[in-house]
Scaffold this motif. Structure first.
Motif, mmCIF file in Angstrom:
data_model
loop_
_atom_site.group_PDB
_atom_site.id
_atom_site.type_symbol
_atom_site.label_atom_id
_atom_site.label_comp_id
_atom_site.label_asym_id
_atom_site.label_seq_id
_atom_site.Cartn_x
_atom_site.Cartn_y
_atom_site.Cartn_z
ATOM 1 N N SER A 107 91.913 68.032 -21.846
ATOM 2 C CA SER A 107 91.064 67.404 -20.834
ATOM 3 C C SER A 107 89.631 67.317 -21.350
ATOM 4 N N ARG A 108 88.892 66.424 -20.760
ATOM 5 C CA ARG A 108 87.464 66.323 -21.067
ATOM 6 C C ARG A 108 86.715 65.916 -19.810
ATOM 7 N N GLU A 109 85.495 66.375 -19.706
ATOM 8 C CA GLU A 109 84.669 66.069 -18.540
ATOM 9 C C GLU A 109 83.842 64.814 -18.792
ATOM 10 N N ILE A 110 83.640 64.046 -17.728
ATOM 11 C CA ILE A 110 82.793 62.854 -17.804
ATOM 12 C C ILE A 110 81.850 62.862 -16.605
ATOM 13 N N ASP A 111 80.800 62.071 -16.709
ATOM 14 C CA ASP A 111 79.867 61.876 -15.598
ATOM 15 C C ASP A 111 80.211 60.569 -14.911
ATOM 16 N N ARG A 112 80.463 60.644 -13.638
ATOM 17 C CA ARG A 112 80.799 59.439 -12.892
ATOM 18 C C ARG A 112 79.589 58.546 -12.666
ATOM 19 N N GLY A 113 78.384 59.111 -12.676
ATOM 20 C CA GLY A 113 77.210 58.322 -12.350
ATOM 21 C C GLY A 113 77.210 58.001 -10.868
ATOM 22 N N VAL A 114 77.012 56.750 -10.526
ATOM 23 C CA VAL A 114 77.005 56.343 -9.117
ATOM 24 C C VAL A 114 78.432 56.239 -8.612
ATOM 25 N N SER A 115 78.686 56.907 -7.491
ATOM 26 C CA SER A 115 79.986 56.815 -6.843
ATOM 27 C C SER A 115 79.743 56.608 -5.350
ATOM 28 N N TYR A 116 80.784 56.638 -4.578
ATOM 29 C CA TYR A 116 80.682 56.425 -3.131
ATOM 30 C C TYR A 116 81.251 57.648 -2.419
ATOM 31 N N TRP A 117 80.665 57.965 -1.312
ATOM 32 C CA TRP A 117 81.171 59.101 -0.567
ATOM 33 C C TRP A 117 81.149 58.816 0.923
ATOM 34 N N VAL A 118 81.992 59.540 1.632
ATOM 35 C CA VAL A 118 82.036 59.491 3.089
ATOM 36 C C VAL A 118 81.545 60.859 3.560
ATOM 37 N N TYR A 119 80.593 60.865 4.488
ATOM 38 C CA TYR A 119 79.920 62.115 4.828
ATOM 39 C C TYR A 119 79.440 62.108 6.277
ATOM 40 N N ILE A 120 79.040 63.284 6.720
ATOM 41 C CA ILE A 120 78.334 63.466 7.987
ATOM 42 C C ILE A 120 76.926 63.937 7.646
ATOM 43 N N SER A 121 75.946 63.277 8.229
ATOM 44 C CA SER A 121 74.543 63.561 7.891
ATOM 45 C C SER A 121 74.204 65.046 8.046
ATOM 46 N N PRO A 122 73.191 65.522 7.303
ATOM 47 C CA PRO A 122 72.815 66.947 7.353
ATOM 48 C C PRO A 122 72.579 67.447 8.784
ATOM 49 N N LEU A 123 73.091 68.638 9.038
ATOM 50 C CA LEU A 123 72.964 69.281 10.350
ATOM 51 C C LEU A 123 71.844 70.325 10.297
ATOM 52 N N LYS A 124 71.360 70.721 11.511
ATOM 53 C CA LYS A 124 70.157 71.550 11.576
ATOM 54 C C LYS A 124 70.384 72.980 11.119
ATOM 55 N N ASP A 125 71.477 73.577 11.529
ATOM 56 C CA ASP A 125 71.666 74.992 11.205
ATOM 57 C C ASP A 125 73.140 75.324 11.096
ATOM 58 N N LYS A 126 73.420 76.596 10.801
ATOM 59 C CA LYS A 126 74.788 77.040 10.584
ATOM 60 C C LYS A 126 75.645 76.890 11.835
ATOM 61 N N ALA A 127 75.076 77.161 13.002
ATOM 62 C CA ALA A 127 75.835 77.059 14.251
ATOM 63 C C ALA A 127 76.308 75.622 14.479
ATOM 64 N N GLU A 128 75.420 74.674 14.232
ATOM 65 C CA GLU A 128 75.806 73.263 14.419
ATOM 66 C C GLU A 128 76.865 72.859 13.400
ATOM 67 N N ILE A 129 76.763 73.379 12.200
ATOM 68 C CA ILE A 129 77.772 73.086 11.172
ATOM 69 C C ILE A 129 79.140 73.592 11.608
ATOM 70 N N GLU A 130 79.185 74.819 12.123
ATOM 71 C CA GLU A 130 80.461 75.391 12.554
ATOM 72 C C GLU A 130 81.076 74.598 13.696
ATOM 73 N N ARG A 131 80.259 74.123 14.639
ATOM 74 C CA ARG A 131 80.787 73.303 15.738
ATOM 75 C C ARG A 131 81.380 71.997 15.203
ATOM 76 N N LYS A 132 80.677 71.391 14.255
ATOM 77 C CA LYS A 132 81.185 70.128 13.697
ATOM 78 C C LYS A 132 82.486 70.350 12.917
ATOM 79 N N LEU A 133 82.571 71.430 12.173
ATOM 80 C CA LEU A 133 83.800 71.703 11.427
ATOM 81 C C LEU A 133 84.975 71.950 12.364
#
Length: 228
Positions: A107-133
């Motif tokens: 195997s060998r590692e490569i850099d993908r460079g620009v890719s695409y992702w699906v995400y949920i915007s940053p949350l304020k704190d740990k409690a909010e993260i746990e509720r979202k999860l």
């Protein structure tokens, strides 16, 4: 002896006398002998049922030069398969265990460079993260990770990385069907590491099995490469 019998005897005697005189005269001495082929009329001879004719002579074939003989044996093949994220790589390695690998792989590692992702915007704190999860788990979404790197994406929830916009869009539509409304799609710039598998020395049968495995990883690409 009757009169008719006497007549036959005299006739035969006369014929013998005539033949003896002709032979003594040498009348047929200079006649050429009849050739056996004419006497036999070979062209008119026909074999009777059950007879077999002698096989005709087969003309010798010219020898073929070595370069004119096509090669029928293919050399072993080598492939490059990827690229895979860390989680995808684990699944690909498990899939490879299903076939007896006749060759070696690395195997060998490569850099993908620009890719695409699906995400949920940053949350304020740990409690909010746990509720979202907890909400994601309730909707059947279990593949995610929380961004821990400092910067603008700290505490964002990544739901998947993709090489093409089309595949990211398709995944986002699947989340919408699960009533995940806060997910969104965007470009993910940076050095995103990925892994490519190099598989060497596969015969035709193993090459076919590897192609079958690749269908379970539609985001990956399997291509034949030069063996080293």
């Amino acid at each position: 002896m009757t009169k008719s019998m006497k007549t036959i005897v005299w006739v035969l005697l006369a014929i013998n006398v005539i033949l003896f005189a002709v032979m003594k005269s040498g009348l047929f001495a200079g006649a050429p002998p009849v050739p056996p082929s004419q006497a036999l009329n070979a062209e008119k001879i026909r074999l009777l049922d059950g007879a077999q004719s002698a096989p005709a002579a087969v003309p010798a074939l010219p020898e073929l030069a070595a370069s004119s003989v096509p090669a029928t044996v293919e050399a072993d093949s080598c492939f490059e398969w990827g690229d895979f994220s860390a989680k995808e790589l684990e699944a690909a390695m498990n899939a490879l265990k299903k076939i007896p690998m006749g060759g070696k792989f690395s195997s060998r590692e490569i850099d993908r460079g620009v890719s695409y992702w699906v995400y949920i915007s940053p949350l304020k704190d740990k409690a909010e993260i746990e509720r979202k999860l907890a909400q994601l788990k309730a909707r059947g979404v279990t593949d995610y990770f929380v961004v821990q790197e400092s910067g603008e994406w700290l505490n964002a929830i990544s739901l998947g990385l993709f090489k093409t916009r089309e595949s990211a869009q398709k995944f986002l539509e699947g989340l919408r069907a699960k009533d995940v409304r806060t997910a969104q799609m965007g470009e993910r710039a940076g050095k995103n590491k990925a892994t490519v598998l190099l598989i060497n020395g596969l015969d035709a049968e193993m090459s076919g099995k590897l192609a079958g495995l690749q269908k379970d990883f539609p985001e990956s690409e399997l291509k034949r490469v030069s063996c080293h």
